[in-house]
Design a protein around this motif. Structure first.
Motif, PDB file in Angstrom:
ATOM      1  N   ARG A  65      -5.680   3.059  -8.649  1.00 30.29           N
ATOM      2  CA  ARG A  65      -4.931   2.670  -7.797  1.00 30.29           C
ATOM      3  C   ARG A  65      -4.811   3.576  -6.745  1.00 30.29           C
ATOM      4  O   ARG A  65      -4.387   4.627  -7.089  1.00 30.29           O
ATOM      5  N   GLN A  66      -5.040   3.444  -5.239  1.00 32.90           N
ATOM      6  CA  GLN A  66      -4.601   4.216  -4.341  1.00 32.90           C
ATOM      7  C   GLN A  66      -3.345   4.032  -3.538  1.00 32.90           C
ATOM      8  O   GLN A  66      -3.280   3.011  -2.987  1.00 32.90           O
ATOM      9  N   LEU A  67      -2.183   4.615  -4.103  1.00 30.92           N
ATOM     10  CA  LEU A  67      -1.045   4.120  -3.527  1.00 30.92           C
ATOM     11  C   LEU A  67      -0.829   4.786  -1.924  1.00 30.92           C
ATOM     12  O   LEU A  67      -0.785   6.040  -1.993  1.00 30.92           O
ATOM     13  N   ARG A  68      -0.833   3.905  -1.007  1.00 38.14           N
ATOM     14  CA  ARG A  68      -0.689   4.445   0.296  1.00 38.14           C
ATOM     15  C   ARG A  68       0.680   5.042   0.586  1.00 38.14           C
ATOM     16  O   ARG A  68       1.574   4.461   0.302  1.00 38.14           O
ATOM     17  N   PRO A  69       0.535   5.968   1.618  1.00 35.21           N
ATOM     18  CA  PRO A  69       1.917   6.598   2.208  1.00 35.21           C
ATOM     19  C   PRO A  69       2.787   5.583   3.081  1.00 35.21           C
ATOM     20  O   PRO A  69       2.252   4.378   3.425  1.00 35.21           O
ATOM     21  N   TYR A  70       3.904   5.551   2.974  1.00 38.59           N
ATOM     22  CA  TYR A  70       5.092   4.856   3.792  1.00 38.59           C
ATOM     23  C   TYR A  70       4.780   5.000   5.237  1.00 38.59           C
ATOM     24  O   TYR A  70       4.475   5.909   5.828  1.00 38.59           O
ATOM     25  N   LYS A  71       4.844   3.672   5.826  1.00 39.20           N
ATOM     26  CA  LYS A  71       4.373   3.602   7.209  1.00 39.20           C
ATOM     27  C   LYS A  71       5.510   2.967   8.013  1.00 39.20           C
ATOM     28  O   LYS A  71       5.141   2.501   9.102  1.00 39.20           O
ATOM     29  N   GLY A  72       6.646   3.066   7.471  1.00 35.46           N
ATOM     30  CA  GLY A  72       7.824   2.688   8.246  1.00 35.46           C
ATOM     31  C   GLY A  72       8.526   3.287   9.348  1.00 35.46           C
ATOM     32  O   GLY A  72       7.811   4.541   9.563  1.00 35.46           O
ATOM     33  N   ASN A  73       9.392   2.815  10.053  1.00 30.70           N
ATOM     34  CA  ASN A  73       9.962   3.780  11.288  1.00 30.70           C
ATOM     35  C   ASN A  73      10.776   4.860  10.728  1.00 30.70           C
ATOM     36  O   ASN A  73      11.741   4.610   9.998  1.00 30.70           O
TER      37      ASN A  73
ATOM     38  N   PRO B 188      -3.343   9.214   0.292  1.00 27.77           N
ATOM     39  CA  PRO B 188      -2.866   8.374  -0.709  1.00 27.77           C
ATOM     40  C   PRO B 188      -2.693   8.947  -2.013  1.00 27.77           C
ATOM     41  O   PRO B 188      -3.285  10.164  -2.108  1.00 27.77           O
ATOM     42  N   LYS B 189      -1.762   8.733  -2.952  1.00 23.50           N
ATOM     43  CA  LYS B 189      -1.635   9.236  -4.263  1.00 23.50           C
ATOM     44  C   LYS B 189      -2.632   8.382  -5.152  1.00 23.50           C
ATOM     45  O   LYS B 189      -2.673   7.131  -4.826  1.00 23.50           O
ATOM     46  N   VAL B 190      -3.155   8.936  -6.119  1.00 24.38           N
ATOM     47  CA  VAL B 190      -4.306   8.503  -7.087  1.00 24.38           C
ATOM     48  C   VAL B 190      -3.824   8.358  -8.341  1.00 24.38           C
ATOM     49  O   VAL B 190      -3.546   9.426  -8.954  1.00 24.38           O
ATOM     50  N   TYR B 191      -3.676   7.066  -9.015  1.00 19.85           N
ATOM     51  CA  TYR B 191      -3.147   6.792 -10.185  1.00 19.85           C
ATOM     52  C   TYR B 191      -4.502   6.195 -11.001  1.00 19.85           C
ATOM     53  O   TYR B 191      -5.174   5.106 -10.614  1.00 19.85           O
ATOM     54  N   ILE B 192      -4.716   6.667 -12.257  1.00 17.96           N
ATOM     55  CA  ILE B 192      -5.471   5.589 -13.292  1.00 17.96           C
ATOM     56  C   ILE B 192      -4.599   4.588 -13.507  1.00 17.96           C
ATOM     57  O   ILE B 192      -3.414   4.680 -14.035  1.00 17.96           O
ATOM     58  N   THR B 193      -5.066   3.300 -13.454  1.00 17.44           N
ATOM     59  CA  THR B 193      -4.018   2.108 -13.621  1.00 17.44           C
ATOM     60  C   THR B 193      -3.553   1.928 -14.928  1.00 17.44           C
ATOM     61  O   THR B 193      -2.541   1.352 -15.079  1.00 17.44           O
ATOM     62  N   ASP B 194      -4.207   2.266 -16.021  1.00 15.81           N
ATOM     63  CA  ASP B 194      -4.005   1.987 -17.214  1.00 15.81           C
ATOM     64  C   ASP B 194      -3.699   3.318 -18.097  1.00 15.81           C
ATOM     65  O   ASP B 194      -4.532   4.242 -18.106  1.00 15.81           O
TER      66      ASP B 194
END
Length: 385
Positions: A235-243, A252-258
């Protein structure tokens, strides 16, 4: 048959869409779930496995064979192996004009099969099945075993030694056989990359550094990681894009899903070995993220980190409200000054600190410590979903 949380949603989809797709990694239980649902139907069904030569032969004249199954539910397993079937499915769906005609299973993500399935637009709904979620398996195993073995059925339901052997075999088979359908990669480089990702699990992606270590370009590394994500392995967890006026990390942060695949790649054979390894915290973090995503696939997931190091592991949003989540693999968690600054920056409706315990407790104003099961229950209450 261990009940799967997705079952109710799938029954609803079969009632309201001509084609329902169950997508997810190989060996996560898609076929078992589909066969179980077929056995409970009050009408006839046909099951075709595209990895079985006899079933492939039935589809040599696919339009003729499938058009003769009117009134039945046709289940087609490993659909990504025969993408030319999608236009045929469309013509039959339009001719028969009723819901619940096809149940298709695939080990490639919606993005990877999107081009092939564009002809089914408006006729198909996609559902993702993950390896076992904690709430599905918690009566069958312990949290410690779940963390080490992961959620794949053939890993979590057997002894420690057999589980490790299965996971090592799964990794080899995936690299040497399953990825052959995708061109432009080296199995040797992919294995080395996967091992490197296991050591850096949950860290922001540095494509150039990974490429230098592997002797390939950073663009190739990104393509490899995209492919692993497309086959549900990372999973590539994307950075926050809020105001916010703060300068945020963009990679992105990269996680092995299992978590079980991570421990297999790191050669960690027991909970004791895993607990003493630097990757232990990221194992817990990835478990929390995958369980949230498995229960609530429509929520937006991101992480918050500024260039000054203020961070929150996970921000989940329904588009209007947010929850901040910090994962701590200890029974005595403490938040850092950077955590508190990040919480002030994003202003969530609640901050939850998730720990591997049996019961949570209030921590500070608008901050609670919760268990994984408590987290899953409280999310819809806080986001009103």
């Amino acid at each position: 048959m261990i009940p799967r949380i997705l079952t109710k949603d799938l029954r609803h989809s079969l009632d309201h869409f001509p084609v329902t797709a169950i997508l997810g990694p190989r060996q996560c239980g898609k076929s078992t779930l589909a066969k179980h649902m077929i056995s409970e139907l009050d009408r006839e069904a046909v099951y075709l496995d595209l990895e079985r030569p006899s079933d492939l032969q039935k589809l040599e004249d696919a339009e003729w064979f499938l058009s003769r199954q009117k009134g039945k539910l046709v289940c087609i397993d490993e659909i990504q192996r025969e993408p030319e079937l999608f236009p045929v499915l469309r013509s039959i769906v339009d001719a028969h004009e009723h819901n619940g005609q096809f149940l298709i299973l695939g080990s490639a993500s919606r993005d990877l099969i999107k081009q092939s399935s564009e002809s089914l637009a408006g006729r198909i709904i996609y559902k993702k099945l993950t390896p076992f979620l904690w709430d599905e398996i918690h009566t069958e195993t312990t949290l410690e075993e779940y963390m080490v073995k992961g959620g794949f059925p053939r890993s979590v339901m057997v002894g420690e030694k057999v589980s490790m052997e299965w996971r090592e075999s799964f990794i080899t088979t995936f690299l040497e056989r399953d990825l052959l359908q995708f061109a432009g990669f080296s199995p040797v480089s992919m294995r080395r990359l996967w091992q490197m990702l296991a050591h850096s699990n949950g860290q922001t992606a540095n494509y150039s550094a990974l490429g230098s270590s592997l002797g390939i370009s950073h663009t190739s590394v990104k393509k490899y990681i995209d492919l692993l994500e497309g086959t549900f392995m990372v999973r590539q967890l994307r950075p926050y894009k809020g105001n916010t006026k703060k300068r945020l990390v963009k990679s992105p942060k990269v996680y092995i899903t299992d978590s079980g695949l991570t421990t297999a790649l790191l050669k960690l054979r027991s909970f004791e070995e895993a607990a003493g390894h630097p990757a232990f915290g990221s194992l817990w973090e990835s478990m929390v993220i995958e369980n949230i995503a498995g229960h609530y696939p429509k929520l937006e997931l991101s992480f918050y980190r500024t260039n000054h190091g203020n961070e929150i592991d996970l921000v989940i949003s329904d588009g209007t409200s947010m929850i901040a989540i910090e994962c701590k693999s200890t029974l005595s968690p403490n938040l850092s000054r950077g955590n508190y600054t990040a919480i002030e920056d994003i202003d969530p409706v609640k901050t939850l600190v998730v720990i591997p315990a049996e019961k949570g407790y209030p921590y500070k104003e608008n901050i609670d410590v919760v268990t994984l099961s408590e987290l899953i229950k409280i999310i819809p209450e806080l986001l009103k979903i």
